[in-house]
Design a protein around this motif. Structure first.
Motif, PDB file in Angstrom:
ATOM      1  N   ASP A   1       0.871  -1.182   0.000  1.00 35.59           N
ATOM      2  CA  ASP A   1       0.000   0.000   0.000  1.00 35.59           C
ATOM      3  C   ASP A   1       0.899   1.220   0.000  1.00 35.59           C
ATOM      4  OD1 ASP A   1      -1.683   2.155   0.577  1.00 35.59           O
ATOM      5  OD2 ASP A   1      -2.990   0.966   1.867  1.00 35.59           O
ATOM      6  N   ALA A   2       0.997   1.848  -1.165  1.00 34.56           N
ATOM      7  CA  ALA A   2       1.923   2.975  -1.297  1.00 34.56           C
ATOM      8  C   ALA A   2       1.495   4.154  -0.425  1.00 34.56           C
ATOM      9  CB  ALA A   2       1.990   3.398  -2.766  1.00 34.56           C
ATOM     10  N   GLY A   3       0.176   4.379  -0.320  1.00 35.55           N
ATOM     11  CA  GLY A   3      -0.289   5.500   0.497  1.00 35.55           C
ATOM     12  C   GLY A   3       0.020   5.307   1.970  1.00 35.55           C
ATOM     13  N   GLN A   4      -0.201   4.140   2.451  1.00 36.14           N
ATOM     14  CA  GLN A   4       0.050   3.815   3.856  1.00 36.14           C
ATOM     15  C   GLN A   4       1.515   3.466   4.089  1.00 36.14           C
ATOM     16  OE1 GLN A   4      -1.738   4.054   6.487  1.00 36.14           O
ATOM     17  NE2 GLN A   4      -0.632   2.802   7.995  1.00 36.14           N
ATOM     18  N   ARG A   5       2.206   3.071   3.011  1.00 35.49           N
ATOM     19  CA  ARG A   5       3.603   2.634   3.073  1.00 35.49           C
ATOM     20  C   ARG A   5       3.731   1.438   4.012  1.00 35.49           C
ATOM     21  NH1 ARG A   5       6.356   6.535   5.624  1.00 35.49           N
ATOM     22  NH2 ARG A   5       8.320   5.445   5.243  1.00 35.49           N
ATOM     23  N   GLY A   6       2.972   0.381   3.666  1.00 41.23           N
ATOM     24  CA  GLY A   6       3.016  -0.822   4.466  1.00 41.23           C
ATOM     25  C   GLY A   6       2.343  -1.972   3.741  1.00 41.23           C
ATOM     26  N   LEU A   7       2.402  -3.154   4.338  1.00 39.90           N
ATOM     27  CA  LEU A   7       1.809  -4.349   3.779  1.00 39.90           C
ATOM     28  C   LEU A   7       0.304  -4.156   3.598  1.00 39.90           C
ATOM     29  CD1 LEU A   7       2.248  -7.370   3.010  1.00 39.90           C
ATOM     30  CD2 LEU A   7       1.775  -7.900   5.418  1.00 39.90           C
ATOM     31  N   ASN A   8      -0.210  -4.522   2.440  1.00 41.05           N
ATOM     32  CA  ASN A   8      -1.624  -4.333   2.138  1.00 41.05           C
ATOM     33  C   ASN A   8      -2.398  -5.622   2.423  1.00 41.05           C
ATOM     34  OD1 ASN A   8      -4.103  -3.608   1.249  1.00 41.05           O
ATOM     35  ND2 ASN A   8      -3.500  -3.139  -0.857  1.00 41.05           N
ATOM     36  N   LEU A   9      -3.155  -5.614   3.518  1.00 39.49           N
ATOM     37  CA  LEU A   9      -3.996  -6.754   3.881  1.00 39.49           C
ATOM     38  C   LEU A   9      -5.445  -6.297   4.061  1.00 39.49           C
ATOM     39  CD1 LEU A   9      -1.646  -8.485   6.488  1.00 39.49           C
ATOM     40  CD2 LEU A   9      -2.213  -9.329   4.207  1.00 39.49           C
ATOM     41  N   ALA A  10      -5.817  -5.247   3.345  1.00 39.63           N
ATOM     42  CA  ALA A  10      -7.166  -4.696   3.480  1.00 39.63           C
ATOM     43  C   ALA A  10      -8.201  -5.758   3.134  1.00 39.63           C
ATOM     44  CB  ALA A  10      -7.333  -3.487   2.565  1.00 39.63           C
ATOM     45  N   GLY A  11      -9.167  -5.934   4.025  1.00 40.75           N
ATOM     46  CA  GLY A  11     -10.247  -6.881   3.782  1.00 40.75           C
ATOM     47  C   GLY A  11      -9.851  -8.336   3.858  1.00 40.75           C
ATOM     48  N   ALA A  12      -8.641  -8.628   4.266  1.00 45.11           N
ATOM     49  CA  ALA A  12      -8.169 -10.026   4.297  1.00 45.11           C
ATOM     50  C   ALA A  12      -8.901 -10.824   5.378  1.00 45.11           C
ATOM     51  CB  ALA A  12      -6.672 -10.060   4.554  1.00 45.11           C
ATOM     52  N   ASP A  13      -9.116 -12.105   5.083  1.00 48.98           N
ATOM     53  CA  ASP A  13      -9.718 -13.020   6.053  1.00 48.98           C
ATOM     54  C   ASP A  13      -8.594 -13.767   6.759  1.00 48.98           C
ATOM     55  OD1 ASP A  13     -11.103 -14.819   7.550  1.00 48.98           O
ATOM     56  OD2 ASP A  13     -12.278 -15.663   5.900  1.00 48.98           O
ATOM     57  N   LEU A  14      -8.298 -13.339   7.968  1.00 49.53           N
ATOM     58  CA  LEU A  14      -7.185 -13.908   8.735  1.00 49.53           C
ATOM     59  C   LEU A  14      -7.691 -14.468  10.066  1.00 49.53           C
ATOM     60  CD1 LEU A  14      -4.625 -11.026   8.084  1.00 49.53           C
ATOM     61  CD2 LEU A  14      -4.575 -13.307   7.068  1.00 49.53           C
ATOM     62  N   LYS A  15      -8.845 -15.080  10.027  1.00 51.57           N
ATOM     63  CA  LYS A  15      -9.414 -15.651  11.241  1.00 51.57           C
ATOM     64  C   LYS A  15      -8.457 -16.668  11.852  1.00 51.57           C
ATOM     65  CE  LYS A  15     -14.270 -15.183   9.873  1.00 51.57           C
ATOM     66  NZ  LYS A  15     -15.489 -15.929   9.458  1.00 51.57           N
ATOM     67  N   ALA A  16      -8.291 -16.565  13.164  1.00 52.17           N
ATOM     68  CA  ALA A  16      -7.478 -17.508  13.943  1.00 52.17           C
ATOM     69  C   ALA A  16      -6.022 -17.541  13.503  1.00 52.17           C
ATOM     70  CB  ALA A  16      -8.066 -18.915  13.871  1.00 52.17           C
ATOM     71  N   VAL A  17      -5.546 -16.538  12.776  1.00 44.51           N
ATOM     72  CA  VAL A  17      -4.145 -16.500  12.358  1.00 44.51           C
ATOM     73  C   VAL A  17      -3.239 -16.384  13.577  1.00 44.51           C
ATOM     74  CG1 VAL A  17      -4.130 -13.983  12.098  1.00 44.51           C
ATOM     75  CG2 VAL A  17      -2.510 -15.366  10.793  1.00 44.51           C
ATOM     76  N   ASP A  18      -2.068 -17.009  13.482  1.00 45.01           N
ATOM     77  CA  ASP A  18      -1.094 -16.930  14.573  1.00 45.01           C
ATOM     78  C   ASP A  18      -0.056 -15.882  14.211  1.00 45.01           C
ATOM     79  OD1 ASP A  18       0.749 -17.247  16.569  1.00 45.01           O
ATOM     80  OD2 ASP A  18       0.723 -19.444  16.526  1.00 45.01           O
ATOM     81  N   LEU A  19      -0.103 -14.732  14.918  1.00 43.39           N
ATOM     82  CA  LEU A  19       0.808 -13.624  14.653  1.00 43.39           C
ATOM     83  C   LEU A  19       1.691 -13.337  15.866  1.00 43.39           C
ATOM     84  CD1 LEU A  19      -1.710 -11.212  12.887  1.00 43.39           C
ATOM     85  CD2 LEU A  19       0.310 -12.238  11.817  1.00 43.39           C
ATOM     86  N   GLU A  20       1.902 -14.332  16.682  1.00 43.63           N
ATOM     87  CA  GLU A  20       2.682 -14.094  17.889  1.00 43.63           C
ATOM     88  C   GLU A  20       4.072 -13.567  17.546  1.00 43.63           C
ATOM     89  OE1 GLU A  20       3.989 -16.313  22.051  1.00 43.63           O
ATOM     90  OE2 GLU A  20       2.770 -17.368  20.559  1.00 43.63           O
ATOM     91  N   GLY A  21       4.394 -12.413  18.119  1.00 45.37           N
ATOM     92  CA  GLY A  21       5.705 -11.799  17.903  1.00 45.37           C
ATOM     93  C   GLY A  21       5.908 -11.225  16.520  1.00 45.37           C
ATOM     94  N   ALA A  22       4.877 -11.187  15.682  1.00 46.68           N
ATOM     95  CA  ALA A  22       5.016 -10.686  14.312  1.00 46.68           C
ATOM     96  C   ALA A  22       5.115  -9.163  14.295  1.00 46.68           C
ATOM     97  CB  ALA A  22       3.826 -11.143  13.467  1.00 46.68           C
ATOM     98  N   ASP A  23       5.701  -8.648  13.217  1.00 44.38           N
ATOM     99  CA  ASP A  23       5.811  -7.201  13.015  1.00 44.38           C
ATOM    100  C   ASP A  23       4.983  -6.820  11.794  1.00 44.38           C
ATOM    101  OD1 ASP A  23       6.440  -4.567  12.750  1.00 44.38           O
ATOM    102  OD2 ASP A  23       8.576  -4.865  12.321  1.00 44.38           O
ATOM    103  N   LEU A  24       3.848  -6.151  12.045  1.00 43.74           N
ATOM    104  CA  LEU A  24       2.993  -5.663  10.967  1.00 43.74           C
ATOM    105  C   LEU A  24       2.845  -4.145  11.076  1.00 43.74           C
ATOM    106  CD1 LEU A  24       0.166  -8.382  10.949  1.00 43.74           C
ATOM    107  CD2 LEU A  24       1.914  -8.026   9.209  1.00 43.74           C
ATOM    108  N   SER A  25       3.900  -3.506  11.540  1.00 41.16           N
ATOM    109  CA  SER A  25       3.850  -2.057  11.696  1.00 41.16           C
ATOM    110  C   SER A  25       3.625  -1.396  10.342  1.00 41.16           C
ATOM    111  CB  SER A  25       5.152  -1.551  12.320  1.00 41.16           C
ATOM    112  OG  SER A  25       6.275  -1.944  11.558  1.00 41.16           O
ATOM    113  N   GLY A  26       2.725  -0.434  10.322  1.00 39.81           N
ATOM    114  CA  GLY A  26       2.422   0.293   9.088  1.00 39.81           C
ATOM    115  C   GLY A  26       1.518  -0.450   8.136  1.00 39.81           C
ATOM    116  N   ALA A  27       1.057  -1.663   8.471  1.00 39.83           N
ATOM    117  CA  ALA A  27       0.250  -2.457   7.550  1.00 39.83           C
ATOM    118  C   ALA A  27      -1.159  -1.877   7.406  1.00 39.83           C
ATOM    119  CB  ALA A  27       0.154  -3.900   8.051  1.00 39.83           C
TER     120      ALA A  27
END
Length: 437
Positions: free
Chosen positions: A42-68
């Motif tokens: 996402d160029a405007g946000q300057r981060g990973l684009n996961l808009a509208g993503a279905d991430l139910k029950a995803v394991d993000l322990e310790g993950a870095d999604l800053s700016g996403a």
């Protein structure tokens, strides 16, 4: 994209495993490079684009999604302990039931984000923009919302022990039935916020703005309420036992006639609540209302003594029955006599009643003999009432052409005279109190 250590993304038990994923702004921005933005960026946000993503029950322990960009994404039931969402766009994202303990949401844009029943202990939302977000029944112990914009956010039923709201904007927010024990609201704005039934025991509200807030039934026991303006708040049946009130603006009519402890039948705690109010009302110069709080405090002491006497009776403790029963009876008498030193009209009533009672006793004993009547006792109502009234107000038996005869009558005269002296002294005390106010 790869997880930390270069491990590829994988699915375990049907749930996406992104533990330790390094997909923060600083990591991905160089990879995006110049030219047209790749679809995952996402160029405007300057981060990973996961808009509208279905991430139910995803394991993000310790993950870095800053700016996403996670706008309208679904992360219900996700595990994101200690994950970083710093500066992310999470507007309308769904984190319902997620475990996000210790996660960082610093400076996120999270309008209308949903955190219903999420676990957010020690999470950091400092400077976050989360207007109208939903945190129903969320677990927020130790979380920090310092400086966050939470206008209209809904915290109904949330558990937020020791949560930091310093400098936060909570105007029109809903914190009803939430547990805010020892929460820190120093300098926060809570204008028109709803805190109905909220538990704020030991909370710090120093410098907070509470204009128009609804605190009906809230528990403010042991809370710091120094120099606040509560004059526009709804304070019906609020609990104040042990609260630190000093220079706090409020009016008795806001309390709905009784504090919360009295409504609940907790008379000992109600005493402490009325004491805190009494001292505060004195500090702001509202002496008449301080007198009201004083009388309510004394009545709570009487009711507490009555409850103790009844409990002792059920427990067959004779000494306790006598001790508490005596206190109850004595307080009841003092209330009837002078309303705990606050009522001149009740003293006048006592004077008039005693004058009539003693006049009747003098007539019954036949011990008042008019001079020049051949020793016959007087039965004239005017003579009896006049003698009784003057005897109540003078140190010595009145000299009005009537003399007492007989031991019983002389004893009555002495007792009435002593009673009159006591009541005259009490009258002066009550009058002085009223004049000082």
């Amino acid at each position: 994209m790869a997880a930390s250590g270069g491990a590829p993304l994988r699915v375990e038990g049907g749930a996406l495993d992104l533990r330790g994923l390094q997909a923060g702004r600083l990591t991905l921005e160089p990879a995006a490079g110049p030219g047209p933005a790749p679809p995952w960026w996402d160029a405007g946000q300057r981060g990973l684009n996961l808009a509208g993503a279905d991430l139910k029950a995803v394991d993000l322990e310790g993950a870095d999604l800053s700016g996403a960009t996670l706008k309208q994404a679904c992360l219900a039931g996700a595990v994101g302990r200690s994950a970083s969402f710093e500066g992310a766009l999470i507007e309308e994202a769904d984190f319902s039931g997620a475990d996000l303990s210790g996660a960082r949401f610093v400076a996120v844009a999270g309008g209308q984000a949903v955190f219903t029943e999420a676990m957010l202990e020690d999470a950091v939302f400092a400077e976050a923009g989360m207007r109208f977000s939903t945190l129903h029944r969320a677990l927020l112990d130790g979380a920090s919302f310092a400086g966050a914009d939470l206008w209209g956010a809904n915290f109904t039923g949330a558990d937020a022990d020791y949560t930091n709201f310093r400098g936060a904007r909570l105007d029109e927010a809903v914190l009803s039935d939430s547990n805010l024990t020892h929460a820190d609201f120093e300098g926060a704005s809570l204008a028109k916020a709803r805190l109905v039934g909220a538990r704020l025991r030991g909370a710090n509200l120093t410098g907070a703005k509470l204009d128009g807030a609804d605190l009906t039934g809230a528990d403010l026991s042991d809370t710091s309420l120094v120099r606040l303006n509560l004059s526009s708040c709804d304070l019906r049946h609020v609990r104040f036992a042990g609260a630190w009130l000093n220079g706090t603006r409020l009016r008795v009519k806001q309390l709905g006639g009784a504090v919360g402890e009295e409504v609940a039948g907790e008379y000992e705690a109600a005493q402490a609540s009325y004491l805190a109010l009494e001292q505060n009302l004195q500090s702001i110069g509202s002496h008449h209302e301080a007198g009201w709080a004083y009388k309510r405090r004394r009545r709570m002491g009487r009711r507490h003594a009555g409850a103790q006497a009844r409990a002792a009776w059920r427990g067959r403790d004779g000494r306790a029955v006598l001790r508490h029963g005596y206190r109850w009876a004595a307080d009841h008498f003092v209330e009837w006599l002078c309303d705990y030193g606050e009522s001149l009209s009740r003293l006048f009533r006592a004077f008039a009643l005693l004058i009539l009672v003693y006049a009747a006793l003098y007539g019954a004993t036949g011990g008042l003999i008019p001079e020049g009547q051949g020793g016959a006792p007087t039965r004239n109502a005017v003579d009896l009432v006049s003698y009784s009234a003057l005897n109540m107000m003078t140190a010595n038996p009145p000299e009005i052409g009537i003399r007492p005869v007989g031991r019983v009558t002389n004893l009555l005269v002495g007792v009435q005279g002593a009673t009159g002296i006591v009541l005259m002294g009490l009258f002066g005390f009550v009058l002085g109190n009223r004049l000082r106010r």
